[in-house]
Design an enzyme around this catalytic site. Structure first.
Site, short mmCIF file in Angstrom:
data_model
loop_
_atom_site.label_atom_id
_atom_site.label_comp_id
_atom_site.label_asym_id
_atom_site.label_seq_id
_atom_site.Cartn_x
_atom_site.Cartn_y
_atom_site.Cartn_z
N LEU A 36 0.83 -1.21 0.00
CA LEU A 36 0.00 0.00 0.00
C LEU A 36 0.87 1.26 0.00
O LEU A 36 2.03 1.23 0.43
CB LEU A 36 -0.88 0.02 1.26
CG LEU A 36 -1.97 -1.06 1.37
CD1 LEU A 36 -2.58 -1.03 2.78
CD2 LEU A 36 -3.05 -0.84 0.31
N GLY A 38 2.45 4.31 1.47
CA GLY A 38 2.80 4.59 2.87
C GLY A 38 3.22 3.35 3.65
O GLY A 38 3.56 3.46 4.84
N SER A 39 3.21 2.19 3.01
CA SER A 39 3.60 0.97 3.73
C SER A 39 5.11 1.00 4.01
O SER A 39 5.58 0.35 4.96
CB SER A 39 3.22 -0.29 2.93
OG SER A 39 3.84 -0.29 1.67
N GLY A 40 5.86 1.70 3.16
CA GLY A 40 7.30 1.81 3.42
C GLY A 40 8.18 1.25 2.32
O GLY A 40 9.39 1.05 2.52
N SER A 42 9.44 2.59 -0.47
CA SER A 42 10.56 3.47 -0.83
C SER A 42 11.58 3.55 0.30
O SER A 42 12.79 3.47 0.07
CB SER A 42 10.06 4.88 -1.15
OG SER A 42 9.23 4.86 -2.28
N SER A 109 1.99 -1.43 -7.28
CA SER A 109 1.68 -2.61 -8.12
C SER A 109 0.59 -3.48 -7.49
O SER A 109 0.87 -4.58 -7.04
CB SER A 109 2.95 -3.41 -8.40
OG SER A 109 3.74 -3.65 -7.27
N1 ATP Z 1 9.08 0.13 9.54
C1 ATP Z 1 8.91 1.07 8.62
N2 ATP Z 1 9.15 0.77 7.33
C2 ATP Z 1 8.99 1.71 6.38
N3 ATP Z 1 8.56 2.96 6.60
C3 ATP Z 1 8.28 3.31 7.87
C4 ATP Z 1 8.44 2.38 8.93
N4 ATP Z 1 8.08 2.98 10.05
C5 ATP Z 1 7.72 4.24 9.74
N5 ATP Z 1 7.84 4.44 8.43
C6 ATP Z 1 7.52 5.71 7.76
O1 ATP Z 1 6.42 5.46 6.91
C7 ATP Z 1 6.53 6.22 5.72
C8 ATP Z 1 6.55 5.27 4.53
O2 ATP Z 1 6.58 6.03 3.35
P1 ATP Z 1 7.18 5.52 2.00
O3 ATP Z 1 7.22 6.70 1.10
O4 ATP Z 1 8.44 4.74 2.23
O5 ATP Z 1 6.03 4.49 1.55
P2 ATP Z 1 5.74 3.90 0.11
O6 ATP Z 1 5.27 2.49 0.34
O7 ATP Z 1 6.92 4.08 -0.78
O8 ATP Z 1 4.52 4.77 -0.39
P3 ATP Z 1 4.11 5.21 -1.90
O9 ATP Z 1 3.50 4.02 -2.56
O10 ATP Z 1 3.10 6.31 -1.69
O11 ATP Z 1 5.34 5.69 -2.60
C9 ATP Z 1 7.80 7.03 5.82
O12 ATP Z 1 7.48 8.30 6.30
C10 ATP Z 1 8.62 6.23 6.83
O13 ATP Z 1 9.53 7.04 7.54
MG MG Z 2 7.24 5.14 -2.56
#
Ligand code: ATP
Ligand code: MG
Length: 206
Positions: A36, A38-40, A42, A109
């Site tokens: 999802l 914001g799941s992390g 990146s 994805s």
């Molecule tokens: N265990 C963790 N793993 C990853 N991110 C975390 C974790 N704990 C907190 N976070 C925070 O959650 C946020 C995750 O955002 P990130 O941009 O990495 O998500 P994403 O999956 O790439 O989202 P998008 O699909 O919108 O690009 C960041 O602000 C990060 O600092």
């Molecule tokens: Mg991302």
């Protein structure tokens, strides 16, 4: 998409994937982070990329927004465009794998079929599907780009997890629980997987 290209012939290369791998001293392939917004994906892929870089591993990170700025700037977020987005990224990732690189990709994805399509492009043991597993409620609470807020307000349509589906991977090679482990721990879990699978040398230099 219709195949528009005619009169083209594949040109075999003299220096091949195996040669690049031998030179680099490690395997090559695709680490496909899915999850999802914001799941992390990146954050974890970035940290893993740094750890691999520090070990001298030849890597490259393909990240969602960056690719949409360039190669895929003509694509939107409807289902057909999302599919085409993933298809193109898959083809690019395959080229990187062919060049001896471990390529990390960070794209939501959301569809299993699309991820399977990329898997099918690559050879056996060249594609690792990594589910960055984080409950929607936690992603929404993080909301690093403020996108969930906009989606809830109806300002963004077809947002994954809100009014568009996310299909969790059927058989991922790895699941990282990013609501239970921090970024560094999640990255290290994948690093260990790469050592276990002999993609890179382990601590003993095995
Ligand atoms: N265990 C963790 N793993 C990853 N991110 C975390 C974790 N704990 C907190 N976070 C925070 O959650 C946020 C995750 O955002 P990130 O941009 O990495 O998500 P994403 O999956 O790439 O989202 P998008 O699909 O919108 O690009 C960041 O602000 C990060 O600092
Ligand atoms: Mg991302």
């Amino acid at each position: 998409m219709k195949n528009m290209s005619t009169n083209i012939t594949w040109h075999n290369t003299t220096v091949e994937k195996g040669d690049y791998r031998k030179k680099n001293g490690h395997h090559s392939g695709v680490l496909w982070f899915t999850g999802l917004s914001g799941s992390g994906k990146s954050s974890i892929a970035n940290q893993l990329n740094k750890l691999l870089y520090e070990k001298g591993v030849q890597t490259y990170l393909l990240d969602g927004d960056n690719v949409r700025h360039g190669l895929n700037h003509d694509l939107g977020f409807n289902e057909a465009d999302r599919k085409e987005n993933i298809r193109r990224i898959g083809e690019v990732a395959k080229l990187f794998a062919d060049s001896g690189t471990i390529v990390l990709t960070a794209f939501i994805s959301p569809y299993q079929e699309d991820r399977d399509g990329v898997r099918a492009l690559l050879g056996e043991n060249e594609f690792l599907e990594i589910h960055v597993d984080c409950p929607l409620s936690a992603c929404e609470k993080r909301d690093p780009k403020g996108l969930y807020k906009k989606a809830r307000a109806g300002e963004i349509k077809g947002f994954t997890g809100i009014d568009a589906p996310y299909e969790s991977p059927d058989k991922p090679e790895a699941v990282v629980k990013s609501d239970q482990f921090n970024v560094q721990e999640c990255a290290e879990q994948i690093l260990t997987l790469l050592e276990d699978k002999n993609w890179i040398k382990g601590k003993e230099g095995a």
